[in-house]
Design a protein around this motif. Structure first.
Motif, PDB file in Angstrom:
ATOM      1  N   ALA A  23       0.856  -1.181   0.000  1.00  0.00           N
ATOM      2  CA  ALA A  23       0.000   0.000   0.000  1.00  0.00           C
ATOM      3  C   ALA A  23       0.893   1.232   0.000  1.00  0.00           C
ATOM      4  O   ALA A  23       1.770   1.359   0.840  1.00  0.00           O
ATOM      5  N   PRO A  24       0.705   2.124  -0.958  1.00  0.00           N
ATOM      6  CA  PRO A  24       1.552   3.312  -1.025  1.00  0.00           C
ATOM      7  C   PRO A  24       1.293   4.242   0.157  1.00  0.00           C
ATOM      8  O   PRO A  24       0.225   4.210   0.761  1.00  0.00           O
ATOM      9  N   ASN A  25       2.274   5.050   0.472  1.00  0.00           N
ATOM     10  CA  ASN A  25       2.133   6.024   1.535  1.00  0.00           C
ATOM     11  C   ASN A  25       1.276   7.174   1.008  1.00  0.00           C
ATOM     12  O   ASN A  25       1.676   7.875   0.099  1.00  0.00           O
ATOM     13  N   VAL A  26       0.115   7.335   1.576  1.00  0.00           N
ATOM     14  CA  VAL A  26      -0.804   8.375   1.138  1.00  0.00           C
ATOM     15  C   VAL A  26      -0.913   9.396   2.263  1.00  0.00           C
ATOM     16  O   VAL A  26      -1.367   9.077   3.348  1.00  0.00           O
ATOM     17  N   SER A  27      -0.462  10.609   1.984  1.00  0.00           N
ATOM     18  CA  SER A  27      -0.467  11.628   3.028  1.00  0.00           C
ATOM     19  C   SER A  27      -1.515  12.709   2.801  1.00  0.00           C
ATOM     20  O   SER A  27      -1.845  13.445   3.709  1.00  0.00           O
ATOM     21  N   THR A  28      -2.040  12.817   1.592  1.00  0.00           N
ATOM     22  CA  THR A  28      -3.065  13.823   1.312  1.00  0.00           C
ATOM     23  C   THR A  28      -4.189  13.188   0.511  1.00  0.00           C
ATOM     24  O   THR A  28      -3.995  12.164  -0.159  1.00  0.00           O
ATOM     25  N   LEU A  29      -5.333  13.819   0.588  1.00  0.00           N
ATOM     26  CA  LEU A  29      -6.461  13.332  -0.180  1.00  0.00           C
ATOM     27  C   LEU A  29      -6.180  13.430  -1.676  1.00  0.00           C
ATOM     28  O   LEU A  29      -6.533  12.549  -2.449  1.00  0.00           O
ATOM     29  N   GLN A  30      -5.476  14.475  -2.075  1.00  0.00           N
ATOM     30  CA  GLN A  30      -5.128  14.628  -3.491  1.00  0.00           C
ATOM     31  C   GLN A  30      -4.247  13.476  -3.963  1.00  0.00           C
ATOM     32  O   GLN A  30      -4.435  12.950  -5.055  1.00  0.00           O
ATOM     33  N   SER A  31      -3.290  13.040  -3.128  1.00  0.00           N
ATOM     34  CA  SER A  31      -2.438  11.917  -3.529  1.00  0.00           C
ATOM     35  C   SER A  31      -3.246  10.624  -3.598  1.00  0.00           C
ATOM     36  O   SER A  31      -3.023   9.788  -4.465  1.00  0.00           O
ATOM     37  N   LEU A  32      -4.215  10.463  -2.702  1.00  0.00           N
ATOM     38  CA  LEU A  32      -5.067   9.286  -2.736  1.00  0.00           C
ATOM     39  C   LEU A  32      -5.837   9.241  -4.054  1.00  0.00           C
ATOM     40  O   LEU A  32      -5.913   8.198  -4.703  1.00  0.00           O
ATOM     41  N   LEU A  33      -6.361  10.389  -4.472  1.00  0.00           N
ATOM     42  CA  LEU A  33      -7.121  10.434  -5.717  1.00  0.00           C
ATOM     43  C   LEU A  33      -6.225  10.264  -6.929  1.00  0.00           C
ATOM     44  O   LEU A  33      -6.581   9.566  -7.882  1.00  0.00           O
ATOM     45  N   SER A  34      -5.048  10.879  -6.904  1.00  0.00           N
ATOM     46  CA  SER A  34      -4.156  10.786  -8.063  1.00  0.00           C
ATOM     47  C   SER A  34      -3.593   9.379  -8.237  1.00  0.00           C
ATOM     48  O   SER A  34      -3.234   8.981  -9.336  1.00  0.00           O
ATOM     49  N   LEU A  35      -3.533   8.608  -7.160  1.00  0.00           N
ATOM     50  CA  LEU A  35      -3.074   7.225  -7.240  1.00  0.00           C
ATOM     51  C   LEU A  35      -4.220   6.243  -7.490  1.00  0.00           C
ATOM     52  O   LEU A  35      -4.028   5.034  -7.426  1.00  0.00           O
ATOM     53  N   ASN A  36      -5.415   6.781  -7.746  1.00  0.00           N
ATOM     54  CA  ASN A  36      -6.604   5.957  -7.988  1.00  0.00           C
ATOM     55  C   ASN A  36      -6.878   4.981  -6.840  1.00  0.00           C
ATOM     56  O   ASN A  36      -7.192   3.813  -7.064  1.00  0.00           O
ATOM     57  N   LEU A  37      -6.761   5.488  -5.627  1.00  0.00           N
ATOM     58  CA  LEU A  37      -6.960   4.629  -4.461  1.00  0.00           C
ATOM     59  C   LEU A  37      -8.307   4.820  -3.776  1.00  0.00           C
ATOM     60  O   LEU A  37      -8.563   4.196  -2.755  1.00  0.00           O
ATOM     61  N   LEU A  38      -9.173   5.670  -4.314  1.00  0.00           N
ATOM     62  CA  LEU A  38     -10.460   5.871  -3.655  1.00  0.00           C
ATOM     63  C   LEU A  38     -11.253   4.565  -3.620  1.00  0.00           C
ATOM     64  O   LEU A  38     -11.787   4.193  -2.573  1.00  0.00           O
ATOM     65  N   TYR A  39     -11.330   3.870  -4.731  1.00  0.00           N
ATOM     66  CA  TYR A  39     -12.100   2.619  -4.784  1.00  0.00           C
ATOM     67  C   TYR A  39     -11.595   1.611  -3.744  1.00  0.00           C
ATOM     68  O   TYR A  39     -12.395   1.101  -2.950  1.00  0.00           O
ATOM     69  N   PRO A  40     -10.282   1.295  -3.699  1.00  0.00           N
ATOM     70  CA  PRO A  40      -9.854   0.316  -2.703  1.00  0.00           C
ATOM     71  C   PRO A  40     -10.022   0.799  -1.261  1.00  0.00           C
ATOM     72  O   PRO A  40     -10.308  -0.001  -0.373  1.00  0.00           O
ATOM     73  N   VAL A  41      -9.881   2.099  -1.015  1.00  0.00           N
ATOM     74  CA  VAL A  41     -10.060   2.615   0.346  1.00  0.00           C
ATOM     75  C   VAL A  41     -11.522   2.506   0.758  1.00  0.00           C
ATOM     76  O   VAL A  41     -11.834   2.090   1.876  1.00  0.00           O
TER      77      VAL A  41
END
Length: 125
Positions: A23-41
């Motif tokens: 799981a990548p280190n996600v520190s901001t909501l923008q990074s979560l979205l840019s890494l396409n991680l909303l669905y898995p989260v």
């Protein structure tokens, strides 16, 4: 807003632990979205709340649409009252994602408190 987003993401840590490694280190909501991680989260959060499986986003467009529509229904089923459809998850905006993740974080917190109360009230074996 970044500080609030960091706090929001840290409150989702029980669900983030369920993400497939690494799981990548996600520190901001923008990074979560840019890494396409909303669905898995969202999937991991829902697995804690409704006992479903943690799912990965499919590769093909048609399967993505179906998976996101199904995920939107699961989100509604746990009580989310905001705008929710496949596009909210597949094509997220910061505002809608923040609202959704805030709801899920609050629900996870309530869920963990309920489990702690249940464990404290049950008699020892």
């Amino acid at each position: 807003m970044e500080e609030a987003d960091s706090l929001l993401l840290s409150s989702l840590s029980p669900a983030l632990k369920l993400l497939p490694a690494p799981a990548p280190n996600v520190s901001t909501l923008q990074s979560l979205l840019s890494l396409n991680l909303l669905y898995p989260v969202v999937s991991a959060s829902l697995s804690v709340l409704d006992g479903g499986d943690v799912e990965e986003l499919p590769k093909t467009t048609s399967k993505k649409h179906r998976a996101c529509a199904k995920m939107a229904e699961r989100v509604k089923a746990v009580g989310y009252s905001g705008e929710m459809g496949y596009n909210t998850i597949l094509y997220p905006s910061l505002q809608s994602s923040r609202s959704l993740l805030s709801y899920l974080a609050e629900s996870l917190q309530k869920n963990s408190q309920s489990l702690e109360e249940l464990e404290a009230s049950s008699p020892p074996p």
